[in-house]
Design a protein around this motif. Structure first.
Motif, PDB file in Angstrom:
ATOM      1  N   ASN A 160       0.776  -1.220   0.046  1.00  0.00           N
ATOM      2  CA  ASN A 160      -0.042   0.034  -0.025  1.00  0.00           C
ATOM      3  C   ASN A 160       0.842   1.298  -0.082  1.00  0.00           C
ATOM      4  O   ASN A 160       0.416   2.424   0.810  1.00  0.00           O
ATOM      5  CB  ASN A 160      -0.944   0.176   1.114  1.00  0.00           C
ATOM      6  CG  ASN A 160      -1.825  -0.988   0.932  1.00  0.00           C
ATOM      7  OD1 ASN A 160      -2.278  -1.371  -0.249  1.00  0.00           O
ATOM      8  ND2 ASN A 160      -2.795  -1.451   2.008  1.00  0.00           N
ATOM      9  N   SER A 200       1.322  -2.945  -4.147  1.00  0.00           N
ATOM     10  CA  SER A 200       0.839  -1.614  -4.303  1.00  0.00           C
ATOM     11  C   SER A 200       0.477  -1.343  -5.686  1.00  0.00           C
ATOM     12  O   SER A 200       0.746  -0.711  -6.487  1.00  0.00           O
ATOM     13  CB  SER A 200       1.965  -0.644  -3.867  1.00  0.00           C
ATOM     14  OG  SER A 200       2.563  -0.785  -2.542  1.00  0.00           O
ATOM     15  N   THR A 237       0.080   2.242  -6.903  1.00  0.00           N
ATOM     16  CA  THR A 237       1.067   3.080  -6.671  1.00  0.00           C
ATOM     17  C   THR A 237       1.393   3.812  -7.755  1.00  0.00           C
ATOM     18  O   THR A 237       1.020   3.543  -9.033  1.00  0.00           O
ATOM     19  CB  THR A 237       2.377   2.318  -6.406  1.00  0.00           C
ATOM     20  OG1 THR A 237       3.167   2.951  -5.596  1.00  0.00           O
ATOM     21  CG2 THR A 237       3.078   1.588  -7.384  1.00  0.00           C
TER      22      THR A 237
END
Ligand SMILES: NC(=O)c1ccc[n+]([C@@H]2O[C@H](COP(=O)([O-])OP(=O)(O)OC[C@H]3O[C@@H](n4cnc5c(N)ncnc54)[C@H](O)[C@@H]3O)[C@@H](O)[C@H]2O)c1
Ligand SMILES: O=C1N[C@](c2ccsc2)(c2cccc(Nc3ccc(F)cc3)n2)CC(O)=C1Sc1ccccc1Cl
Length: 345
Positions: A87, A127, A130
């Motif tokens: 994350n 992620s 991202t």
């Protein structure tokens, strides 16, 4: 009950990841300058370090952690395992091998491409939303490689590009004019970095690959070209075009004197990170997919002035370019496309 339970009553469980988590891959000179600038400029309160050198990684993490109280209690973590990056809003890649003596740029590109095969898919796995910010060299080609390996949309794969070139250009301009660098406006676009040595029969031609936009260089909106029409050309008896050569020479000068560069690139990357995390729509010269811009047809990444926000590159500023400036971009695009075609993914 434990001391901690006597000390604290739980109101609600704290979430594990905030919105400003940044992962830095590669804890070498550049990666640590990026992490330190991000932490001391309070760009993020949650920085993750990843590298393959486990001891160096742990040492850098501990050394930064010991300073947490002086960095608004930011959290610093590290691991050789990519799950630690889960994350992350932004993943900055500075990992890579350095050019060996006599190694061609092409050899280096393939070596760094192979390194990226072990980094990029891992970052995206943990992620998927991202933004990737690539710093490793050759940065424009490696940003293309990261885009291909990640499968992310083009707005979320960015290269630091000519952001550092432009910062050095503005610094040198400020030294000449005795005006603060933040008040000296000038943009270097196109391919990042130094000359491409181009062997042409027995001679070799030095190509200055980056493109300074002299028509736009200004202080308080007063363009140098309005005061001296030859600025940036070799007809200018004040030789302002020397500034561009000095941008390239100063990179070599720093390498010669200290062996690497770190502070300027670290500070410029932390500014890009700040624009992205704060969703500020600041305009920066960064490497972005330029297909169908300025008549470019190849799938290449070059630096243009881009607005940066929480979704990465949102807009590209449509500058008016001269025929010479366009020709430089097209030359870079063709050269890079050729290199990209030879890469094994
Ligand atoms: N874009 C720019 O303006 C700019 C400016 C300066 C430097 N750079 C580039 O940044 C890169 C890093 O420079 P540096 O001086 O920090 O080099 P460095 O050798 O000091 O650090 C590189 C780090 O990458 C790590 N690494 C290697 N393989 C890895 C892998 N598979 N996974 C994770 N980490 C790995 C190494 O362990 C090392 O810690 C170079 O490519 C350099 O050319 C770019
Ligand atoms: O400030 C630097 N230092 C480096 C460096 C850092 C550690 S070892 C070399 C640098 C300095 C000088 C040349 C050069 N060339 C190069 C070309 C392709 C590569 F894949 C790697 C390096 N690289 C890496 C780099 O990109 C920069 S910015 C830079 C470089 C050349 C011209 C203008 C600028 Cl603004």
């Amino acid at each position: 009950t434990t001391l901690k339970d006597q000390l604290l009553t739980t109101v609600t469980e704290s979430v594990s990841t905030g919105k400003n988590k940044i992962t830095v891959v590669g804890v070498g000179q550049v990666g640590m300058a990026c992490a330190f600038s991000i932490l001391t400029n309070h760009v993020s309160s949650d920085v993750v370090l990843i590298d393959v050198m486990a001891d160096k990684l742990k040492g850098e993490m501990l050394d930064l952690q010991h300073g947490s109280a002086f960095m608004k209690n930011a959290k610093v973590s590290a691991s050789t395992d990519y799950s630690v990056s889960v994350n992350s809003s932004l993943c900055i890649v500075t990992a890579g091998a350095r050019q060996r003596e006599g190694e061609t740029r092409l050899d280096l590109v393939q070596r760094n491409t192979d390194i990226f095969k072990g980094i990029i898919p891992e970052l995206v796995k943990y992620s998927p939303n991202t933004i990737l910010l690539i710093v490793s060299n050759p940065v424009d080609i490696l940003t293309y490689v990261a885009w291909k390996l990640s499968g992310l949309p083009k707005n979320r794969v960015i290269g630091s590009g000519t952001n550092l070139d432009s910062a050095r250009f503005r610094f040198l301009l400020s030294q000449k004019l005795n005006v603060a660098p933040t008040s000296c406006h000038g943009w270097i676009i196109g391919e990042h970095g130094d000359t491409s040595v181009y062997y042409n029969y027995e001679t070799f031609v030095f190509l200055f690959v980056s493109v300074p936009l002299w028509s736009g260089v200004n202080v308080a909106g007063v363009r140098l070209r309005d005061l001296n029409e030859y600025v940036g050309t070799d007809k200018d008896e004040e030789h302002w075009n020397e500034l561009h050569k000095q941008v390239i020479q100063s990179a070599y000068q720093v390498i010669k004197l200290k062996g690497y560069t770190s502070w300027a690139i670290g500070l410029s990357v932390s500014q890009l990170a700040s624009a992205i995390l704060r969703n500020s729509n600041q305009v920066h010269a960064v490497s972005t997919l330029v297909t169908d811009h300025h008549g470019i047809k190849e799938e290449v990444f070059l630096s243009l002035p881009c607005t940066l926000g929480e979704d990465g590159v949102t807009h590209i500023v449509q500058q008016k370019l001269t025929d010479n400036e366009l020709a430089s971009l097209h030359t870079s695009s063709a050269m890079m496309h050729k290199v990209q075609e030879s890469l094994k993914f």
